[in-house]
Write a protein that holds these residues in place. Structure first.
Motif, short mmCIF file in Angstrom:
data_model
loop_
_atom_site.label_atom_id
_atom_site.label_comp_id
_atom_site.label_asym_id
_atom_site.label_seq_id
_atom_site.Cartn_x
_atom_site.Cartn_y
_atom_site.Cartn_z
N PHE A 197 0.87 -1.18 0.00
CA PHE A 197 0.00 0.00 0.00
C PHE A 197 0.91 1.23 0.00
O PHE A 197 1.70 1.42 0.93
CB PHE A 197 -0.92 -0.01 1.23
CG PHE A 197 -2.05 -0.99 1.12
CD1 PHE A 197 -3.32 -0.56 0.77
CD2 PHE A 197 -1.84 -2.34 1.33
CE1 PHE A 197 -4.37 -1.46 0.66
CE2 PHE A 197 -2.88 -3.25 1.22
CZ PHE A 197 -4.15 -2.82 0.87
N TYR A 198 0.78 2.05 -1.04
CA TYR A 198 1.76 3.12 -1.25
C TYR A 198 1.10 4.47 -1.51
O TYR A 198 -0.10 4.57 -1.76
CB TYR A 198 2.68 2.77 -2.42
CG TYR A 198 2.03 2.98 -3.78
CD1 TYR A 198 2.27 4.16 -4.50
CD2 TYR A 198 1.20 2.02 -4.34
CE1 TYR A 198 1.67 4.36 -5.75
CE2 TYR A 198 0.61 2.21 -5.58
CZ TYR A 198 0.85 3.38 -6.28
OH TYR A 198 0.26 3.59 -7.50
N ARG A 199 1.95 5.51 -1.45
CA ARG A 199 1.58 6.86 -1.85
C ARG A 199 2.64 7.34 -2.83
O ARG A 199 3.83 7.12 -2.62
CB ARG A 199 1.51 7.79 -0.64
CG ARG A 199 1.12 9.23 -0.99
CD ARG A 199 1.27 10.18 0.19
NE ARG A 199 0.35 9.86 1.28
CZ ARG A 199 0.75 9.49 2.49
NH1 ARG A 199 2.04 9.37 2.76
NH2 ARG A 199 -0.13 9.23 3.43
N ASP A 200 2.21 7.99 -3.90
CA ASP A 200 3.14 8.41 -4.96
C ASP A 200 4.26 9.30 -4.44
O ASP A 200 5.40 9.20 -4.89
CB ASP A 200 2.36 9.17 -6.06
CG ASP A 200 1.70 8.21 -7.03
OD1 ASP A 200 2.27 7.15 -7.30
OD2 ASP A 200 0.59 8.53 -7.51
N GLN A 201 3.96 10.19 -3.49
CA GLN A 201 4.94 11.17 -3.05
C GLN A 201 5.96 10.62 -2.05
O GLN A 201 6.92 11.31 -1.70
CB GLN A 201 4.23 12.39 -2.42
CG GLN A 201 3.31 13.16 -3.35
CD GLN A 201 1.97 12.48 -3.56
OE1 GLN A 201 1.63 11.55 -2.84
NE2 GLN A 201 1.22 12.94 -4.57
N SER A 202 5.77 9.40 -1.60
CA SER A 202 6.63 8.85 -0.55
C SER A 202 7.90 8.21 -1.11
O SER A 202 7.84 7.28 -1.92
CB SER A 202 5.85 7.81 0.26
OG SER A 202 6.70 7.10 1.13
#
Length: 217
Positions: free
Chosen positions: A89-94
């Motif tokens: 589970f990810y976020r683009d900005q991380s």
């Protein structure tokens, strides 16, 4: 030519006679050993055939590649199709999510038995809330539809430069992949132990050798 054929035939007949005589002289223990060897060979062939079937099924389900899931529905379909799943589970900005991506891209083709995938947490709010995911990156490890979670990098030493082998070892603890190393210790500990033993050997030297010889340490 005819003489050579006759000679070859005689040699073959002699070899057959020798084999027959050998079989005639076998006792029960010898026969049992032959049966055990043949049974072991049959089991090995069956296991090899089974692995081939499994590999075909894994590839058909998208194993061997690190893929992105589009929505919650695809996530449910994935864990229903595959026995072992690692979903990031990810976020683009991380930046830490990008580090996870790098390691999972390496592990995916190495472990066909596991489905490696990722899903954008911000675009899947229902699933993220349902699974109580609050920290990104979070890796959801699913074994036989039972899930466990790795949140952030605390289980990788809480550093950004941990190795792919460390992540592989941690996944092995959860049995979502077939780990071939020693599960009792992370690779970094084993590596330090090996280096420590090497240093002791070099510094101590061997009998009849100069203990001050050059080394890489």
């Amino acid at each position: 030519m005819e003489k050579r054929l006759v000679a070859a035939t005689e040699i073959i007949e002699q070899q057959l006679d020798a084999e027959i005589e050998k079989l005639d002289n076998l006792d029960n223990d010898d026969l049992d050993a032959i049966r055990r060897d043949r049974l072991a060979a049959m089991k090995k062939r069956q296991q090899k055939n089974l692995i081939t079937v499994y590999k075909q099924e894994w590839v058909a389900n998208g194993h061997g590649h690190y893929t992105e899931l589009q929505d919650e529905k695809e996530f449910i379909e994935t864990i229903n199709k595959s026995e072992n799943v690692v979903c990031h589970f990810y976020r683009d900005q991380s930046m830490r999510c990008k580090i996870v991506d790098k390691h999972l891209q390496i592990l995916a083709p190495k472990h066909l038995e596991t489905k490696f995938c990722k899903i954008n947490a911000e675009k899947s709010p229902f699933l993220t809330d349902k699974l109580s995911i609050r920290i990104l990156p979070t890796m959801c490890l699913v074994k036989d539809r039972k899930a466990s979670y790795i949140q952030g990098f605390s289980e990788f030493g809480n550093v950004d430069d941990f190795t792919t082998e460390t992540m592989e070892w941690r996944f092995g603890l959860s049995k979502v992949l077939e780990y071939e190393g020693d599960l009792r210790y992370p690779p970094s500990v084993l590596q330090r132990n090996k280096k420590g033993m090497a240093k002791k050997t070099i510094r101590g030297g061997r009998k009849g050798e100069d203990s001050d010889s050059d080394s890489d340490y």
